[in-house]
Motif scaffolding. Sequence first.
Motif, PDB file in Angstrom:
ATOM      1  N   GLU A   1       0.888  -1.293   0.086  1.00  0.00           N
ATOM      2  CA  GLU A   1       0.081   0.194   0.017  1.00  0.00           C
ATOM      3  C   GLU A   1       0.945   1.205  -0.080  1.00  0.00           C
ATOM      4  OE1 GLU A   1      -4.005  -1.486   2.197  1.00  0.00           O
ATOM      5  OE2 GLU A   1      -2.343  -0.610   3.470  1.00  0.00           O
ATOM      6  N   ALA A   2       1.909   1.459   0.803  1.00  0.00           N
ATOM      7  CA  ALA A   2       2.642   2.438   1.082  1.00  0.00           C
ATOM      8  C   ALA A   2       3.659   2.793  -0.364  1.00  0.00           C
ATOM      9  CB  ALA A   2       3.808   2.336   1.904  1.00  0.00           C
ATOM     10  N   SER A   3       4.064   1.670  -0.947  1.00  0.00           N
ATOM     11  CA  SER A   3       4.916   1.754  -2.231  1.00  0.00           C
ATOM     12  C   SER A   3       3.702   1.986  -3.500  1.00  0.00           C
ATOM     13  CB  SER A   3       5.600   0.779  -2.463  1.00  0.00           C
ATOM     14  OG  SER A   3       5.091  -0.660  -2.493  1.00  0.00           O
ATOM     15  N   GLU A   4       2.372   1.833  -3.188  1.00  0.00           N
ATOM     16  CA  GLU A   4       1.393   1.644  -4.298  1.00  0.00           C
ATOM     17  C   GLU A   4       2.029   0.814  -5.454  1.00  0.00           C
ATOM     18  OE1 GLU A   4       1.117   5.928  -5.625  1.00  0.00           O
ATOM     19  OE2 GLU A   4      -0.282   6.260  -3.874  1.00  0.00           O
ATOM     20  N   MET A   5       2.435  -0.316  -4.983  1.00  0.00           N
ATOM     21  CA  MET A   5       2.923  -1.454  -6.024  1.00  0.00           C
ATOM     22  C   MET A   5       1.670  -1.970  -6.633  1.00  0.00           C
ATOM     23  SD  MET A   5       5.160  -3.221  -7.489  1.00  0.00           S
ATOM     24  CE  MET A   5       6.631  -2.601  -6.565  1.00  0.00           C
TER      25      MET A   5
ATOM     26  N   ASP B   1      -6.306  -0.874   0.647  1.00  0.00           N
ATOM     27  CA  ASP B   1      -5.854   0.299  -0.265  1.00  0.00           C
ATOM     28  C   ASP B   1      -5.033  -0.112  -1.355  1.00  0.00           C
ATOM     29  OD1 ASP B   1      -7.657   2.420   0.526  1.00  0.00           O
ATOM     30  OD2 ASP B   1      -6.419   2.521   2.672  1.00  0.00           O
ATOM     31  N   LEU B   2      -4.621  -1.395  -1.716  1.00  0.00           N
ATOM     32  CA  LEU B   2      -3.878  -1.772  -2.651  1.00  0.00           C
ATOM     33  C   LEU B   2      -4.091  -1.244  -3.994  1.00  0.00           C
ATOM     34  CD1 LEU B   2      -3.635  -5.418  -1.522  1.00  0.00           C
ATOM     35  CD2 LEU B   2      -1.754  -3.775  -1.351  1.00  0.00           C
ATOM     36  N   CYS B   3      -3.167  -1.097  -4.824  1.00  0.00           N
ATOM     37  CA  CYS B   3      -3.483  -0.656  -6.299  1.00  0.00           C
ATOM     38  C   CYS B   3      -3.831  -1.971  -7.104  1.00  0.00           C
ATOM     39  CB  CYS B   3      -2.176  -0.085  -6.943  1.00  0.00           C
ATOM     40  SG  CYS B   3      -2.380   0.469  -8.487  1.00  0.00           S
TER      41      CYS B   3
END
Length: 355
Positions: free
Chosen positions: A253-257, A287-289
């Motif tokens: 989530e933090a890296s928007e991977m 909140d994953l991409c």
Amino acid sequence: MGSVHHTAAAKMGGDVQSVLRFLASLPKAELHLHIEGTLEPELMFELAQRNHALDSLPCKTLQEMKAAYNFQDLQSFLNLYYAGCAVLRTDQDFYDLTMAYLRRAKADNVVHTEIFFDPQTHTQRGVPLKCVIEGIHRAQEEGQRTLGITSCLILSFLRDLGPEAAMQTLNEAEPFLGHITGVGLDSCELGFPPGVFQEVFQKAKTLGLKRVAHAGEEGPAQYIWEALQKLDVQRIDHGVKCLEDRKLIESLEASEMPLTVCPLSNLELKVYSGELEKRMSELLSTDLCITINSDDPAYFGGYLNQNYLWLIQNLGLDSQRVVDLHANSFRASFLSQDAKTQHCEALAAAYKQAA
């Protein structure tokens, strides 16, 4: 991203045809598509006849072939998949295969696609790499010219053949790098952790290639960590087993991977058998991409819009959530930033018109 919505019927109409019309109205990108996995039984038999290769097929009739698509796991699927590939022998075969997919993608309003191909599946049968790449590339050019679909090509290594074979394939592909955007890692996951391919992916990076890898489909969450840390990937293909590791989810989530998730593939291969709907709902509540893709649609019963339809019918996604997933695919693509922006603006306009 965020929580799953549950008002699909109110937003898109209660019947399947209304939902499909809504989906068809939206431009979309597909980021996880194996071109060999688009080989429909009809084309398989046509190519087998053209190449005098009927004896290479595992089944002798269309009906038998369709009945064989009852997979127990990833390996049982791969056994049939590789047998079907045996009919692909000439650059015209790869052109015909790719054009058939692009025409079908056009029907789903796919405007950009990032296509995996498995060169080792063909070169180990004696098919020249040049033949494979040039046949696919010729179709890509025609697809853009006549259908308006842009595409890029991702060379995937078969992990069960090992890192030395992967490096040899990468070396052989260097003369064709003008036609290749990136490298990937696929095939049987269990027992073949991503980390052993570190040197191959490091070289791919020095050659200017993008990097993706199948991880966390049937393999554990640890394989996703390895793909991130040792292969320096820019997308995780599948990745659904991230649900086993809360710290991994937070990192992603933090890296928007981006994760290239394939619902119908997971269903047919019995990933999270018996509780796929629950797990997919959990995944889409993060909140994953997340991006939605069809994987091997000829084998798994549905191209891109059918995958969205399954999510709508089984998870109750509303229209805004569906559009958000479409936008994720454009943002996670290897298109230029200007192209991503243009596609997202066109998507927003199409949604406004459909609403």
